[in-house]
Design an enzyme around this catalytic site. Structure first.
Site, PDB file in Angstrom:
ATOM      1  N   ARG A 278       0.948  46.575 -60.788  1.00 50.26           N
ATOM      2  CA  ARG A 278       1.709  45.972 -59.683  1.00 50.26           C
ATOM      3  C   ARG A 278       2.195  44.580 -60.076  1.00 50.26           C
ATOM      4  NH1 ARG A 278       1.740  41.370 -56.971  1.00 50.26           N
ATOM      5  NH2 ARG A 278      -0.534  41.355 -56.924  1.00 50.26           N
ATOM      6  N   ASP A 279       1.297  43.629 -60.195  1.00 48.32           N
ATOM      7  CA  ASP A 279       1.696  42.256 -60.536  1.00 48.32           C
ATOM      8  C   ASP A 279       2.370  42.249 -61.910  1.00 48.32           C
ATOM      9  OD1 ASP A 279       1.826  39.445 -60.791  1.00 48.32           O
ATOM     10  OD2 ASP A 279      -0.035  39.197 -59.682  1.00 48.32           O
TER      11      ASP A 279
ATOM     12  N   HIS B 178      -7.567  35.125 -58.091  1.00 52.10           N
ATOM     13  CA  HIS B 178      -6.404  35.790 -58.725  1.00 52.10           C
ATOM     14  C   HIS B 178      -5.673  34.708 -59.522  1.00 52.10           C
ATOM     15  CE1 HIS B 178      -2.815  38.661 -58.310  1.00 52.10           C
ATOM     16  NE2 HIS B 178      -2.200  37.522 -58.619  1.00 52.10           N
TER      17      HIS B 178
ATOM     18  N   HIS C 269      -3.297  33.199 -62.446  1.00 51.33           N
ATOM     19  CA  HIS C 269      -2.236  33.353 -63.454  1.00 51.33           C
ATOM     20  C   HIS C 269      -2.507  32.359 -64.581  1.00 51.33           C
ATOM     21  CE1 HIS C 269       0.521  36.322 -61.624  1.00 51.33           C
ATOM     22  NE2 HIS C 269      -0.145  35.994 -60.519  1.00 51.33           N
TER      23      HIS C 269
ATOM     24  N   CYS D 100       5.236  36.509 -60.682  1.00 51.88           N
ATOM     25  CA  CYS D 100       5.833  36.838 -59.396  1.00 51.88           C
ATOM     26  C   CYS D 100       7.319  36.536 -59.486  1.00 51.88           C
ATOM     27  CB  CYS D 100       5.179  36.015 -58.285  1.00 51.88           C
ATOM     28  SG  CYS D 100       5.965  36.280 -56.694  1.00 51.88           S
TER      29      CYS D 100
ATOM     30  N   ASN E 289      -1.070  37.353 -65.195  1.00 49.49           N
ATOM     31  CA  ASN E 289      -2.458  37.134 -64.748  1.00 49.49           C
ATOM     32  C   ASN E 289      -3.352  36.977 -65.962  1.00 49.49           C
ATOM     33  OD1 ASN E 289      -1.136  39.185 -62.706  1.00 49.49           O
ATOM     34  ND2 ASN E 289      -2.694  38.038 -61.614  1.00 49.49           N
TER      35      ASN E 289
HETATM   36  P1  HMG Z   1      13.585  41.450 -45.024  1.00 49.46           P
HETATM   37  O1  HMG Z   1      14.961  41.504 -45.592  1.00 49.46           O
HETATM   38  O2  HMG Z   1      13.210  40.220 -44.283  1.00 49.46           O
HETATM   39  O3  HMG Z   1      13.220  42.715 -44.134  1.00 49.46           O
HETATM   40  O4  HMG Z   1      12.559  41.675 -46.216  1.00 49.46           O
HETATM   41  P2  HMG Z   1      13.956  43.541 -43.088  1.00 49.46           P
HETATM   42  O5  HMG Z   1      12.915  44.110 -42.180  1.00 49.46           O
HETATM   43  O6  HMG Z   1      15.096  42.766 -42.474  1.00 49.46           O
HETATM   44  O7  HMG Z   1      14.591  44.748 -43.940  1.00 49.46           O
HETATM   45  C1  HMG Z   1      15.611  44.556 -44.903  1.00 49.46           C
HETATM   46  C2  HMG Z   1      15.741  45.800 -45.753  1.00 49.46           C
HETATM   47  O8  HMG Z   1      14.523  46.026 -46.455  1.00 49.46           O
HETATM   48  C3  HMG Z   1      15.986  47.060 -44.922  1.00 49.46           C
HETATM   49  O9  HMG Z   1      16.727  47.968 -45.756  1.00 49.46           O
HETATM   50  C4  HMG Z   1      14.606  47.626 -44.729  1.00 49.46           C
HETATM   51  O10 HMG Z   1      14.586  49.003 -44.503  1.00 49.46           O
HETATM   52  C5  HMG Z   1      13.985  47.308 -46.075  1.00 49.46           C
HETATM   53  P3  HMG Z   1      18.338  48.070 -45.663  1.00 49.46           P
HETATM   54  O11 HMG Z   1      18.626  48.377 -44.234  1.00 49.46           O
HETATM   55  O12 HMG Z   1      18.872  46.715 -46.087  1.00 49.46           O
HETATM   56  O13 HMG Z   1      18.663  49.159 -46.624  1.00 49.46           O
HETATM   57  N1  HMG Z   1      12.519  47.183 -45.985  1.00 49.46           N
HETATM   58  C6  HMG Z   1      11.679  47.905 -46.743  1.00 49.46           C
HETATM   59  N2  HMG Z   1      11.877  48.820 -47.686  1.00 49.46           N
HETATM   60  C7  HMG Z   1      10.765  49.374 -48.268  1.00 49.46           C
HETATM   61  N3  HMG Z   1       9.515  49.015 -47.925  1.00 49.46           N
HETATM   62  C8  HMG Z   1       9.289  48.084 -46.986  1.00 49.46           C
HETATM   63  C9  HMG Z   1      10.391  47.494 -46.343  1.00 49.46           C
HETATM   64  N4  HMG Z   1      10.515  46.561 -45.379  1.00 49.46           N
HETATM   65  C10 HMG Z   1      11.826  46.379 -45.170  1.00 49.46           C
HETATM   66  N5  HMG Z   1       8.035  47.742 -46.676  1.00 49.46           N
HETATM   67  C11 HMG Z   1      10.454  42.222 -47.226  1.00 49.46           C
HETATM   68  C12 HMG Z   1      11.157  41.592 -46.012  1.00 49.46           C
HETATM   69  C13 HMG Z   1       8.988  41.840 -47.153  1.00 49.46           C
HETATM   70  C14 HMG Z   1      10.612  43.726 -47.167  1.00 49.46           C
HETATM   71  C15 HMG Z   1      11.113  41.657 -48.500  1.00 49.46           C
HETATM   72  O14 HMG Z   1      11.087  40.272 -48.434  1.00 49.46           O
HETATM   73  C16 HMG Z   1      10.447  42.106 -49.774  1.00 49.46           C
HETATM   74  O15 HMG Z   1      10.427  43.272 -50.103  1.00 49.46           O
HETATM   75  N6  HMG Z   1       9.903  41.132 -50.550  1.00 49.46           N
HETATM   76  C17 HMG Z   1       9.250  41.379 -51.805  1.00 49.46           C
HETATM   77  C18 HMG Z   1       7.893  40.770 -51.798  1.00 49.46           C
HETATM   78  C19 HMG Z   1       7.139  41.060 -53.065  1.00 49.46           C
HETATM   79  O16 HMG Z   1       6.958  42.198 -53.433  1.00 49.46           O
HETATM   80  N7  HMG Z   1       6.677  39.979 -53.757  1.00 49.46           N
HETATM   81  C20 HMG Z   1       5.863  40.120 -54.929  1.00 49.46           C
HETATM   82  C21 HMG Z   1       4.464  40.507 -54.567  1.00 49.46           C
HETATM   83  S1  HMG Z   1       3.480  39.158 -53.954  1.00 49.46           S
HETATM   84  C22 HMG Z   1       2.868  38.393 -55.400  1.00 49.46           C
HETATM   85  O17 HMG Z   1       3.249  38.747 -56.490  1.00 49.46           O
HETATM   86  C23 HMG Z   1       1.794  37.339 -55.263  1.00 49.46           C
HETATM   87  C24 HMG Z   1       0.397  37.884 -55.570  1.00 49.46           C
HETATM   88  O18 HMG Z   1       0.338  38.453 -56.857  1.00 49.46           O
HETATM   89  C25 HMG Z   1      -0.646  36.744 -55.460  1.00 49.46           C
HETATM   90  C26 HMG Z   1      -0.282  35.508 -56.297  1.00 49.46           C
HETATM   91  O19 HMG Z   1      -0.119  35.621 -57.522  1.00 49.46           O
HETATM   92  O20 HMG Z   1      -0.161  34.454 -55.680  1.00 49.46           O
HETATM   93  C27 HMG Z   1      -0.002  38.969 -54.561  1.00 49.46           C
HETATM   94 MG    MG Z   2       0.014  37.394 -58.722  1.00 55.74          MG
END
Ligand code: HMG
Ligand code: MG
Length: 300
Positions: A13-14, A205, A207, A238, A247
């Protein structure tokens, strides 16, 4: 008997969310099947997020449905909202992770809402998860620094973590998202968190941008933390934290923990095979010092 440290493998995932080229579903499946042989007890399979935002994680639900289920390995998916949870539920996933941050700017860039709004979405996720007996893990990014705001107040970290636990997360993983922290600063955050929260529900967690992840984990171990996220071959980053490295490598974490006398359940040979295969597939040198030393003494 030696004390157990839980490793949550986040490479699929990450790690893969940050790769320039998205792997095919078959390649992702093969990678996870190799991870499932390593003895690690928790594996993040992918994220049910918008494929427009993170194309590398597209079809993670379908990937999940193709994996064999093993009662000794907890497979999970990241779900930022109810739509994500519904996708996870449809494929029989029994654990999901919700994710927010201790920084407003990072939350906005990462999930397009404020911290407060993220909790409104999580309330729906949590209600549906409870109704379906799904375990929920929480993430709090920017435990020390934010790529947009700089240093984060540890009080904000504990406040967000506490909120996630109060709403029903069984564990909260604190993300050192950009890998800038040093052990002295990590210590201060844990000190504040541990004054209010039990170490058994907290994970680290880290990095590794500045090579401090292992030192930060050593510090965390001294303070009683026994759950760590890591990524095989040090994959990761990210998309909303530019320049952040992967990580801590699972190989390096294994070396530290096993030499300190902790039990991890890891099968070293299987770990190294999985590590070599993903490195070959991605055509990438493994940044793990342990892996480099291992391959020198175990030529292919
Ligand atoms: P948004 O644009 O605010 O959401 O995105 P929305 O509700 O307005 O929907 C917009 C579009 O996204 C729509 O599709 C929805 O259907 C679709 P369209 O009509 O444009 O075709 N949608 C989805 N599709 C699939 N699955 C869903 C979903 N929700 C809405 N669940 C949203 C909000 C959260 C979806 C967006 O901002 C997003 O996908 N962000 C990506 C976040 C992400 O994956 N970040 C990386 C992971 S976190 C990380 O790495 C940190 C971590 O490792 C810890 C650390 O290191 O600190 C965990
Ligand atoms: Mg991370």
């Amino acid at each position: 008997m030696s004390e157990f440290v839980k490793i949550v493998e986040v490479g699929a995932r990450d790690g893969l969310q940050n790769e320039k080229t998205a792997l095919t579903l078959a390649q992702r499946k093969d990678f996870i099947l190799n991870l499932m042989k390593t003895g690690v007890q928790a594996i993040e399979v992918g994220s049910c997020v918008s494929a427009k935002w993170v194309p590398q994680m597209a079809d993670s639900d379908s990937l999940f449905s193709q994996l064999p289920k093993d009662p000794n390995i907890q497979l999970s998916l990241l779900t930022p909202n109810l739509k994500g949870l519904q996708s996870a539920l449809a494929v029989g996933c029994s654990e999901v992770a919700i994710f927010t941050a201790a920084s407003e700017s990072f939350t906005q860039k990462n999930i397009n809402c404020s911290i407060e709004q993220s909790f409104e979405k999580f309330a729906d996720v949590m209600a549906a998860a409870k109704a379906n007996n799904i375990k929920v893990r929480g993430y709090v990014s920017c435990m020390v620094d934010c790529p947009y705001e700089g240093a984060i107040d540890p009080k904000q970290v504990v406040q967000v973590s506490k909120r996630l636990l109060d709403m029903g997360c069984y564990e909260v993983s604190l993300g050192e998202t950009i890998g800038t922290a040093t052990p002295d600063r990590v210590k201060k955050v844990w000190d504040v968190c541990l004054s209010e929260l039990d170490s058994r529900v907290l994970a680290g967690h880290f990095h590794n941008t500045y090579g401090m992840a292992i030192a930060n984990i050593y510090q965390s171990l001294q303070q009683g933390i026994r759950i760590f996220d890591s990524s095989i071959a040090g994959l990761g980053g990210c998309p909303y934290a530019k320049g952040a490295a992967g990580n801590v490598a699972t190989e390096d974490l294994y070396y530290l923990l096993s030499h300190m006398g902790f039990e991890t359940g890891i099968n070293l040979e299987a770990l190294m095979q999985a590590s070599r295969k993903i490195g070959q597939l991605l055509q990438r040198n493994n940044p793990s010092n342990y892996a480099q030393a291992y391959w020198q003494s175990h030529p292919a």
